[in-house]
Design a protein around this motif. Structure first.
Motif, PDB file in Angstrom:
ATOM      1  N   THR A   6       0.828  -1.208   0.000  1.00 20.77           N
ATOM      2  CA  THR A   6       0.000   0.000   0.000  1.00 20.77           C
ATOM      3  C   THR A   6       0.864   1.259   0.000  1.00 20.77           C
ATOM      4  O   THR A   6       0.473   2.281   0.570  1.00 20.77           O
ATOM      5  N   SER A   7       2.011   1.207  -0.651  1.00 18.85           N
ATOM      6  CA  SER A   7       2.899   2.364  -0.743  1.00 18.85           C
ATOM      7  C   SER A   7       2.634   3.115  -2.045  1.00 18.85           C
ATOM      8  O   SER A   7       3.000   2.640  -3.126  1.00 18.85           O
ATOM      9  N   PRO A   8       1.995   4.287  -1.996  1.00 12.98           N
ATOM     10  CA  PRO A   8       1.717   5.041  -3.220  1.00 12.98           C
ATOM     11  C   PRO A   8       2.977   5.443  -3.974  1.00 12.98           C
ATOM     12  O   PRO A   8       2.995   5.456  -5.205  1.00 12.98           O
ATOM     13  N   SER A   9       4.047   5.779  -3.253  1.00 11.16           N
ATOM     14  CA  SER A   9       5.273   6.198  -3.934  1.00 11.16           C
ATOM     15  C   SER A   9       5.886   5.048  -4.707  1.00 11.16           C
ATOM     16  O   SER A   9       6.419   5.231  -5.812  1.00 11.16           O
ATOM     17  N   MET A  10       5.823   3.841  -4.153  1.00 19.51           N
ATOM     18  CA  MET A  10       6.341   2.691  -4.886  1.00 19.51           C
ATOM     19  C   MET A  10       5.470   2.385  -6.097  1.00 19.51           C
ATOM     20  O   MET A  10       5.982   2.039  -7.170  1.00 19.51           O
ATOM     21  N   SER A  11       4.170   2.538  -5.955  1.00 19.86           N
ATOM     22  CA  SER A  11       3.279   2.334  -7.104  1.00 19.86           C
ATOM     23  C   SER A  11       3.613   3.310  -8.224  1.00 19.86           C
ATOM     24  O   SER A  11       3.622   2.950  -9.403  1.00 19.86           O
TER      25      SER A  11
END
Length: 243
Positions: A6-11
């Motif tokens: 659930t990491s937006p930056s990794m997405s």
């Protein structure tokens, strides 16, 4: 592309890498579950992320020609093959299969020592344990990768060189979706193929779709039996895998 954490930056980083690998005519959407761990670094987190990933894909199972699971644990891949018709590819199996086509022996370089057994299991499930010279790890967490990408690159490069010198690795698989941005610069430095599983998986999904093949529903990946799921978010398997 499903980023199971659930990491937006990794997405966002995964989206950049995957769109760079895809054909201009391919639309790549990157989604992550609404709930679950920020990163996947244990069997417990793998289990929880797998359930959330299944829920997410079930919500979108009519929307896409193919699916990639962007975690080197390959969470939920086999379950998703039961539930959708299009190809479902995990990044560990994608990187390992592609590495095996260009090198007699490859090594995986990942983050966190505790991840090594799980990633070795991913390679074994892909049927390529005999071609994997080693699974090596550095002292970083998944979320630390993007804090200083240049420092991460130096640490990964040093470990990859040890794999070449000590394990006779002829190719390197980057054992975390977050390491994807490093593939080409490491390849130029090391002089051997360096594979980002996300990019490999995108190309393999494109190939399956263009070749006109989908997941076999004959035995192993047939839809699960229809039954009641008690006290569970809406999860209707009726017609699963027929789309």
């Amino acid at each position: 592309m499903v980023n199971p954490n659930t990491s937006p930056s990794m997405s966002a980083a995964i989206a950049t890498e995957c769109r760079g690998a895809a054909r201009a005519s391919t639309t790549v959407d990157v989604l992550n579950p609404r709930r679950g761990p920020r990163s996947i670094e244990s069997y417990t987190e793998d289990c929880l992320a797998s359930a959330a990933t299944v829920e997410l894909v079930m919500e979108h199972r009519d929307a896409y020609d193919g699916y990639v699971v962007a975690c080197f644990d390959d969470p939920a891949v086999r379950a998703l093959r039961e539930l959708v018709r299009g190809p479902v590819i995990g990044i560990a199996e994608a990187a390992a299969h592609m590495a095996s086509l260009v090198a007699a022996k490859f090594s995986v370089v990942t983050v966190m020592r505790r991840s090594k057994p799980r990633l070795a299991e991913s390679i074994e499930r892909a049927g390529l344990a005999g071609r994997c010279g080693s699974v090596r790890a550095v002292d970083l967490s998944v979320l630390q990768i993007e804090e200083d990408l240049d420092a991460t690159r130096a640490i990964i490069a040093a470990e990859a060189r040890r794999a070449m010198e000590e394990d006779d690795a002829e190719a390197i698989c980057l054992g975390c979706a977050g390491l994807g941005p490093l593939d080409k610069s490491l390849q130029a430095e090391l002089g051997i193929p360096v594979l980002d599983g996300c990019g490999c998986a995108v190309k393999l999904v494109e190939a399956c779709v263009e070749y006109g093949i989908t997941t076999s529903k004959y035995l192993s990946y047939a839809a699960p039996p229809e039954k009641e799921y008690v006290d569970w978010p809406v999860f209707d398997t009726a017609g699963a895998g027929q789309h």
